[in-house]
Enzyme design. Structure first.
Site, PDB file in Angstrom:
ATOM      1  N   GLU A 267     -80.222  28.090 142.214  1.00 50.81           N
ATOM      2  CA  GLU A 267     -80.921  27.310 141.182  1.00 50.81           C
ATOM      3  C   GLU A 267     -81.393  25.957 141.714  1.00 50.81           C
ATOM      4  O   GLU A 267     -81.430  24.961 140.986  1.00 50.81           O
ATOM      5  CB  GLU A 267     -80.034  27.113 139.947  1.00 50.81           C
ATOM      6  CG  GLU A 267     -79.484  28.382 139.351  1.00 50.81           C
ATOM      7  CD  GLU A 267     -80.551  29.415 139.025  1.00 50.81           C
ATOM      8  OE1 GLU A 267     -81.727  29.048 138.898  1.00 50.81           O
ATOM      9  OE2 GLU A 267     -80.204  30.597 138.907  1.00 50.81           O
ATOM     10  N   GLY A 268     -81.794  25.921 142.961  1.00 55.26           N
ATOM     11  CA  GLY A 268     -82.226  24.678 143.599  1.00 55.26           C
ATOM     12  C   GLY A 268     -81.068  24.042 144.318  1.00 55.26           C
ATOM     13  O   GLY A 268     -80.078  23.640 143.699  1.00 55.26           O
TER      14      GLY A 268
END
Length: 581
Positions: free
Chosen positions: A435-436
């Protein structure tokens, strides 16, 4: 391995004494009070402790498998998911318009914490589904919402997001998946995606993929990416979803941790999908889902840390090693040794401070959606945007560090599978990456979020913190942590001014240290509020004051080093030639 104990008493303390939950709900016109919230959390805790936690270790050992092109999850997972759905947990915070319960987001985040503590792999299934729901609700046309949201909200169907490709991870501009116009407004999606969590499973029902792809003649770069809803099953002539779409699982990734979670390589071979949002605006639409997932992933770090703490504290009180400090007794429980206490206190002060900060952020989330005053909504929305990368990165960094510290408390037994600590370490590690990555979160913070509304969002948050610290400093029990945090806030303010004058290299070199500094200040803020609240009933909550003092004395001094690193500039970071690495 110890049983998992849901932190219901701590939730009660925060709702009642720190976050003023009843007043917050009254401001929003919500008919929910503390007792109802605690009843919901108590039932959620039972599900996590009694159903999900017993599956954690066997699920890790069995893992998900690919059999004849279909994913088979570990034993007990389909039944646990049915129990989750039957209990109404899938739509806990979803809008009633589509069958959700519409309960406060704080209950959702704390449910996520307990699920992450009990069984991180399982928690990804409903977590990703919720993110898909939010993206569809915010961006899809009405006809897609009507068809897809009710079964997603009920949990009958699940969701997944498909961004990453072999040559396009963080840099989505390199994405190659294509979408060609078809009949009736549909599109044919063709390409391959990797690292797709919950891409397939054996729970039954449809699996709704949100896929990033390029339309023909789309502009280059991220400005040419669109978002498509691509379901595993398409409707048949009678309206049932029984027709298999042209998508398949090519492989399951062999991973360091979260073995029970099927992380899929997905092939889309002209799969039928529908556009979500505007053409070429897919990244903006996907970030609705991504931002929801980033909060959820941050909470994963918090949950792992809390579970690891419980295991390590129980072990430390039982394990006999060494002599007492004065040499008069031995062997003694290792909880008597200062270094063991140091490790446990570091974990606990993060967990309880992080839990409070998550609760505060969740209340701001609801305030941004439901407060009757537009100015209040805007301010709360800015606070959530600012804190999202901080929670994602700092909670997962500290979650992993906490798991490692808890493993260290167990010594050699922490390295052995039997005790479960090594699984916490392996599972926690992914949360810093997906998620980053946390480096990307730090860059997002300093490059985008600090400048929101001309910098007024950060300034308003600093003002709120300063006001609360001033009030806490007047209470003897909270004065030490309030004063230490105020000194750190002053350093943060100076660091913010410094960053505002930096170019790209300066921001990049300072980003991670700045994020940790901001996180440290917000944890100290929460500890000041908790210590202030605890002072009213020291017989019941006196431990909070002692923990706040430990945080002030042993952890807050890190602020000076972080601030110095931020102000050191990029020169030493960028001086070495790339060829010299």
């Amino acid at each position: 391995m110890q049983d998992y104990t849901p932190p219901i008493a701590d939730y009660r303390f925060l709702l009642t004494h720190v976050l003023d939950f009843d007043a917050a709900m009254a401001d929003l016109g919500q008919d929910v009070d503390t007792e109802l919230a605690l009843a919901v959390l108590d039932e959620a805790g039972k599900l996590c402790a009694q159903t999900l936690h017993p599956l954690n270790r066997p699920g890790d050992e069995q893992g998900s498998r690919l059999v004849d092109g279909a994913v088979v999850t570990p034993s007990g997972f389909p039944e646990a998911y049915r129990a989750f759905v039957d209990g109404g947990w899938a739509g806990l915070s979803a809008e009633p318009e589509f069958g959700g319960q519409g309960l406060p987001f704080i209950l959702q985040l704390w449910l996520d914490e307990m699920m992450s503590a009990a069984n991180l792999s399982f928690g990804l299934f409903p977590g990703l589904t919720r993110g898909a729901m939010e993206a569809i609700a915010a961006h899809a046309p009405a006809d897609l919402k009507a068809v897809y949201l009710p079964p997603l909200v009920s949990g009958q169907w699940t969701g997944a997001m498909a961004l990453t490709e072999g040559g396009a991870g963080t840099d989505l501009a390199l994405l190659k998946t294509k979408a060609s116009p078809g009949e009736g407004g549909a599109f044919a999606v063709t390409g391959q995606k990797i690292f797709i969590s919950s891409g397939d499973h054996d729970f039954g029902g449809n699996i709704v993929h949100l896929v990033l792809a390029r339309l023909p003649e789309a502009p280059a770069g991220v400005k040419g990416i669109s978002l498509f809803l691509v379901p595993k099953f398409l409707p048949d002539a009678e309206g049932g979803f029984t027709v298999r779409n042209q998508m398949s699982v090519g492989a399951l990734e062999e991973k360091m941790g979260i073995h029970a979670q099927p992380t899929c390589l997905m092939n889309y071979d002209g799969a039928t999908g529908w556009l979500v949002g505007e053409p070429h605006r897919g990244v903006a639409a996907m970030f609705t889902m991504m931002n929801a997932e980033r909060l959820m992933v941050g909470i994963q770090g918090l949950g792992i840390a809390g579970a690891a703490y419980q295991q390590a504290a129980a072990y430390a009180k039982d394990r006999l090693q060494g002599r007492s400090a004065d040499g008069s007794r031995g062997p003694v429980a290792i909880i008597e040794h200062a270094d063991v206490r140091r490790m446990l206190l570091i974990i606990r002060t993060f967990v309880e401070g992080g839990r409070a900060l998550a609760g505060w952020t969740a209340l701001q989330h609801d305030r941004s959606k439901k407060h009757p005053n537009p100015a209040e909504r805007a301010q709360a929305d800015g606070f959530v945007a600012l804190m999202t990368p901080v929670i994602k990165a700092s909670f997962t960094d500290l979650g992993f560090e906490s798991a490692v510290l808890a493993q260290q408390v167990l010594g050699g037994h922490g390295y052995i599978r039997e005790w479960g600590m090594e699984q916490f370490v392996r599972d926690a590690r992914i949360a810093q990456i997906y998620e980053g990555t946390n480096g990307v979160q730090a860059l997002d913070l300093v490059g985008r979020k600090l400048s929101l509304a001309g910098g007024s969002v950060a300034r308003n948050l600093f003002n709120v913190i300063e006001g609360d610290l001033a009030a806490a400093a007047k209470v003897e029990a909270a004065s030490a942590v309030a004063k230490a945090t105020k000194a750190a806030l002053d350093l943060l303010d100076e660091a913010t001014t410094y960053l505002n004058a930096q170019g790209q290299d300066g921001l990049g070199a300072a980003a991670v240290d700045y994020l940790r500094l901001l996180a440290l200040v917000t944890y100290g803020w929460m500890w000041a509020k908790m210590a202030q609240a605890a002072a009213a009933d020291m017989s019941t909550n006196g431990d909070k004051v002692l923990l706040a003092n430990f945080f002030a004395n042993r952890l807050m001094p890190q602020a000076a080093g972080l601030a110095a690193a931020v102000r050191a500039g990029p020169e030493s970071t960028m001086a070495l030639a790339a060829s010299a690495f």
